[in-house]
Design a protein around this motif. Structure first.
Motif, mmCIF file in Angstrom:
data_model
loop_
_atom_site.group_PDB
_atom_site.id
_atom_site.type_symbol
_atom_site.label_atom_id
_atom_site.label_comp_id
_atom_site.label_asym_id
_atom_site.label_seq_id
_atom_site.Cartn_x
_atom_site.Cartn_y
_atom_site.Cartn_z
ATOM 1 N N VAL A 1 46.814 35.242 42.509
ATOM 2 C CA VAL A 1 48.040 35.673 42.771
ATOM 3 C C VAL A 1 47.923 37.109 42.742
ATOM 4 O O VAL A 1 47.504 37.753 42.664
ATOM 5 C CB VAL A 1 49.229 35.061 43.609
ATOM 6 N N ILE A 2 49.252 37.287 41.052
ATOM 7 C CA ILE A 2 49.762 38.984 41.164
ATOM 8 C C ILE A 2 48.549 39.599 40.162
ATOM 9 O O ILE A 2 48.174 40.866 39.917
ATOM 10 C CB ILE A 2 50.988 38.677 39.846
ATOM 11 N N GLY A 3 47.119 38.253 39.633
ATOM 12 C CA GLY A 3 45.497 38.480 39.577
ATOM 13 C C GLY A 3 45.381 39.982 39.880
ATOM 14 O O GLY A 3 44.784 40.418 39.206
ATOM 15 N N VAL A 4 44.875 39.790 41.588
ATOM 16 C CA VAL A 4 44.625 40.695 42.286
ATOM 17 C C VAL A 4 45.222 41.868 42.121
ATOM 18 O O VAL A 4 44.601 43.102 41.717
ATOM 19 C CB VAL A 4 44.902 40.322 44.134
ATOM 20 N N VAL A 5 46.749 42.105 41.715
ATOM 21 C CA VAL A 5 47.036 43.309 41.941
ATOM 22 C C VAL A 5 46.614 43.645 40.461
ATOM 23 O O VAL A 5 46.362 45.584 39.845
ATOM 24 C CB VAL A 5 48.358 43.646 41.743
ATOM 25 N N ALA A 6 46.897 43.580 39.280
ATOM 26 C CA ALA A 6 46.208 43.749 37.599
ATOM 27 C C ALA A 6 45.265 44.124 38.089
ATOM 28 O O ALA A 6 44.149 45.554 37.135
ATOM 29 C CB ALA A 6 46.732 43.224 36.899
ATOM 30 N N ALA A 7 43.779 43.496 38.409
ATOM 31 C CA ALA A 7 42.565 43.380 38.739
ATOM 32 C C ALA A 7 42.227 44.810 39.648
ATOM 33 O O ALA A 7 41.459 45.999 39.097
ATOM 34 C CB ALA A 7 41.976 42.416 39.463
ATOM 35 N N GLU B 1 40.864 47.722 37.898
ATOM 36 C CA GLU B 1 39.503 48.823 38.319
ATOM 37 C C GLU B 1 39.754 50.043 38.550
ATOM 38 O O GLU B 1 38.775 50.850 38.371
ATOM 39 C CB GLU B 1 38.905 48.274 39.433
ATOM 40 N N ARG B 2 40.608 50.659 39.202
ATOM 41 C CA ARG B 2 40.808 51.993 39.696
ATOM 42 C C ARG B 2 41.283 52.654 38.496
ATOM 43 O O ARG B 2 40.657 53.677 38.660
ATOM 44 C CB ARG B 2 42.407 52.437 40.506
ATOM 45 N N ASN C 1 37.156 50.376 47.939
ATOM 46 C CA ASN C 1 36.122 49.704 47.652
ATOM 47 C C ASN C 1 36.729 48.663 46.748
ATOM 48 O O ASN C 1 36.322 47.467 46.425
ATOM 49 C CB ASN C 1 34.637 50.046 47.113
ATOM 50 N N THR C 2 37.440 49.046 46.027
ATOM 51 C CA THR C 2 37.673 48.600 44.287
ATOM 52 C C THR C 2 38.971 46.914 44.952
ATOM 53 O O THR C 2 38.996 46.555 44.253
ATOM 54 C CB THR C 2 38.839 49.157 43.896
ATOM 55 N N VAL C 3 39.566 47.289 46.713
ATOM 56 C CA VAL C 3 39.705 46.239 46.785
ATOM 57 C C VAL C 3 39.292 45.014 47.137
ATOM 58 O O VAL C 3 39.238 43.397 46.768
ATOM 59 C CB VAL C 3 40.340 46.211 48.409
ATOM 60 N N PHE D 1 40.032 41.343 44.594
ATOM 61 C CA PHE D 1 39.510 39.763 44.815
ATOM 62 C C PHE D 1 39.585 39.095 44.386
ATOM 63 O O PHE D 1 40.541 37.411 44.690
ATOM 64 C CB PHE D 1 39.035 40.403 46.469
ATOM 65 N N PRO D 2 38.027 38.930 43.800
ATOM 66 C CA PRO D 2 38.497 37.218 43.113
ATOM 67 C C PRO D 2 39.241 37.691 41.969
ATOM 68 O O PRO D 2 39.441 36.153 41.968
ATOM 69 C CB PRO D 2 37.153 37.677 42.004
ATOM 70 N N GLY D 3 40.944 38.625 41.287
ATOM 71 C CA GLY D 3 41.454 38.578 41.222
ATOM 72 C C GLY D 3 42.683 37.347 41.006
ATOM 73 O O GLY D 3 44.145 37.175 40.278
ATOM 74 N N MET D 4 42.952 37.218 42.737
ATOM 75 C CA MET D 4 43.586 36.382 43.427
ATOM 76 C C MET D 4 43.416 35.009 42.871
ATOM 77 O O MET D 4 44.571 33.627 42.764
ATOM 78 C CB MET D 4 42.931 36.079 45.183
ATOM 79 N N PHE D 5 42.095 34.012 42.191
ATOM 80 C CA PHE D 5 42.515 32.906 42.059
ATOM 81 C C PHE D 5 42.150 33.162 39.723
ATOM 82 O O PHE D 5 41.913 32.066 39.906
ATOM 83 C CB PHE D 5 41.032 32.875 42.240
#
Length: 255
Positions: free
Chosen positions: A216-222, A226-227, A94-96, A100-104
């Motif tokens: 883009v890299i924000g999704v990985v950081a997010a 969140e994990r 669910n954390t995916v 996901f909004p971190g992509m933007f």
């Protein structure tokens, strides 16, 4: 945010109660076995079987390997192992959606969508963890959610008795793949009224929050942030359960 801007305990309890009422039936369905696949994990694999049966046995083996609810390995697991499963397996999935909004980057981070999804994800996992430790009464689950996610010491029974009973919550009639992902979105819709409470939950660290503003890299950081936040929320939930175990019959102390 000033204290005058925050919702009253009665409103918070009513909203969390509605969320818990929507979460519990879906968690119940995770234990069902409509196609008899999980039941195969309880019996020896026959030497002679058709290709279709071999496929079903293979699926059953995978489910048993990951200790999916309702399998033989799940029945053998301890309360702590089951609780960790919800955090590490379903929480991770669910954390995916939460990340996901971190992509933007900062474009969507200005909106509360990630905090709302993160709040809903933590609520879902906290209810699941609570159930594994014997917290099955909804009022107790609501009090746990209020404590961990809203930092409030609320008497859910008293406040629910004083307020209006929330309307019915749409539920799942049957188990489907990604049903728990679906309940995340429904829970988020239920919790929209808690916008003044979203910043009270365990959140990502400052570094992850800053990196989450980069496209883009924000999704990985997010995701990583969140994990970590989910793990802290689960830990705080288990501490709450342990502190109440001596006072409430049926609650099992977390080891």
């Amino acid at each position: 945010m000033s204290d005058t801007d925050r919702l009253g305990d009665d409103k918070v309890v009513a909203i969390l109660d509605r969320a818990a009422r929507g979460i519990n039936p879906v968690l119940d369905l995770a234990l069902t076995d409509p196609f008899g696949i999980k039941g195969r994990t309880f019996v020896p694999t026959p030497e002679e079987r058709s290709a279709a049966e071999a496929l079903l046995d293979g699926i059953a083996w995978v489910l048993d390997t990951i200790q999916f609810p309702g399998t033989a390995s799940w029945e053998k697991a301890s309360d702590d192992e089951r609780a960790r499963w919800w955090v590490t397996r379903i929480g991770a999935l669910n954390t995916v959606a939460v990340a996901f909004p971190g992509m933007f980057g900062v474009l969507l981070n200005r909106l509360p969508i990630r905090d709302l999804l993160g709040f809903a994800n933590q609520a879902l996992v906290l209810v699941a963890v609570a159930r594994e430790h014997g917290v099955t009464e909804r009022a107790e689950q609501v009090e746990l959610l209020a404590s961990v996610l809203c930092r409030r010491d609320a008497d859910a029974r008293a406040l629910s008795a004083e307020g209006d009973e929330p309307g019915p919550v749409p539920g799942e009639s049957s188990w489907r793949p990604f049903a728990l992902m679906g309940v995340l979105w429904r829970t988020a819709r239920t919790l929209r009224a808690l916008t003044t409470e979203l910043d009270q939950r365990p959140g990502p660290g400052r570094t992850y929050s800053l990196l989450g503003n980069v496209p883009v890299i924000g999704v990985v950081a997010a995701y990583l942030g969140e994990r970590g936040a989910l793990a802290r929320a689960a830990k705080q939930g288990e501490q709450w359960i342990s502190s109440h175990a001596a006072l409430t019959p049926g609650l099992r102390r977390v080891r």
